[in-house]
Design a protein around this motif. Sequence first.
Motif, PDB file in Angstrom:
ATOM      1  N   SER A  87     -31.408  12.867  82.732  1.00  0.00           N
ATOM      2  CA  SER A  87     -30.891  14.235  82.789  1.00  0.00           C
ATOM      3  C   SER A  87     -31.967  15.279  82.544  1.00  0.00           C
ATOM      4  O   SER A  87     -31.753  16.459  82.799  1.00  0.00           O
ATOM      5  CB  SER A  87     -29.779  14.413  81.749  1.00  0.00           C
ATOM      6  OG  SER A  87     -30.324  14.397  80.427  1.00  0.00           O
ATOM      7  N   THR A 110     -28.700  19.501  87.670  1.00  0.00           N
ATOM      8  CA  THR A 110     -27.420  20.211  87.617  1.00  0.00           C
ATOM      9  C   THR A 110     -27.546  21.673  88.036  1.00  0.00           C
ATOM     10  O   THR A 110     -26.547  22.339  88.221  1.00  0.00           O
ATOM     11  CB  THR A 110     -26.840  20.182  86.193  1.00  0.00           C
ATOM     12  OG1 THR A 110     -27.715  20.905  85.313  1.00  0.00           O
ATOM     13  CG2 THR A 110     -26.694  18.747  85.701  1.00  0.00           C
ATOM     14  N   LYS A 123     -22.824  15.805  87.418  1.00  0.00           N
ATOM     15  CA  LYS A 123     -23.820  14.851  86.923  1.00  0.00           C
ATOM     16  C   LYS A 123     -23.397  13.405  87.177  1.00  0.00           C
ATOM     17  O   LYS A 123     -24.106  12.662  87.861  1.00  0.00           O
ATOM     18  CB  LYS A 123     -24.082  15.073  85.433  1.00  0.00           C
ATOM     19  CG  LYS A 123     -25.198  14.220  84.863  1.00  0.00           C
ATOM     20  CD  LYS A 123     -25.438  14.536  83.386  1.00  0.00           C
ATOM     21  CE  LYS A 123     -26.014  15.924  83.180  1.00  0.00           C
ATOM     22  NZ  LYS A 123     -26.368  16.168  81.745  1.00  0.00           N
TER      23      LYS A 123
END
Length: 399
Positions: free
Chosen positions: A40, A74, A136
């Motif tokens: 991430s 994102t 995500k």
Amino acid sequence: MTPTLFNGNARMVHGEAVELTLASLRAYWGRHPHVAVAWSGGKDSTAALTLIVHLIESGELPRPEILHVFYADTRQELPPIQLAAEQVMARLRERSWIKLTVVRAPLDKRFMVYILGRGVPPPNNNTLRWCTRQIKVDPMAEALGAAIADLDGTALMITGVREGESAVRDGRIAMSCSKDGAECGQGWYQQVLPDAKGVRGRIATLAPLLHWRVCTVWDWLKVFAPMPEFGGWPVAILADAYGGDDATEINARTGCIGCPLASQDTALEVIVQMPAWQHLAPLLELKPLYRWMRLPAQRHRKSGVERLKDGSIAKNPQRMGPLTLEARQSALTTILDIQDRARVDLINAEEEARIRELIAAGTFPQKWDGNEPRADAWLDAEYGDGTGQPILFRELVGA
């Protein structure tokens, strides 16, 4: 001998935690012919990624033919996190045995487009927590599914999940810690992931940093990972997103910029106090804007009993729903102003054009058409049996 975390003076202060991580990886590494890392850009997944690359290069783990790395972009990350991710990606691309894939949600499902273009209210922690999965988890599952669709065998997806980062997440871990034959001390191993492109049952997940404390994460990111013998990773900048030199003490969690799910934007509040990031101060206006968007005055409401296709009556007959077109247009103007002043890219040109297109087309979520009354209007109650309850003292409320 190549320096590792297990020999000589390079041993970490919290070496036991790292040894457990290696034991976890070794327990499951050979079970799957394909290995991937879900990244991430945050401190935990970055620690997991860079540590695994080091363990492979130092011979502690067998090097896979291809290590798939999926970066979840994102489009809402704090600028220091995004900057660190870009620098790490440049280093990953130097390794021929690593295949890097940048994963984004489809245009219409991206955070800002979904809210402003389709009218879905900003997420909350109760009834409408749609963002994490949509921008995500689902894109990551689709990307991994596409990567292994034409390959034989199963894939192991490595994540940076840790206990103590989220009460909701800890609850899920506690309920599933014994699934799929996982043993204590071997991380959080599950042979499940959302179905994607027909690969159900072929993807397992492992969280080998599950037991790490935040101080262990910072030992790696701030001390060891930047050292040449451990990869020379440009990850020290992540400290800015978590409080600079006080990152360990502050222990700020980060999410989207102005994250609607967080009670306080601790990370952003810390960042804007730093000289290099003071220009980001306008981003503090996002959280109040999201709260404004969830108010009844900016939304529609069902006016009465709603019957479903099977004839049953929908719950919450006067429930609040999507944002009005006027609220969306106003919010779009405000966000574009905020990003101009903060010098960041919250909504790019493609997304802005799509948002304006959807607003112009009068787009609403399913089962809504925009003709419903505004949610702050006073309505007589209606019930499924045909009875109703008129508003008492109608003249006092102006209904």
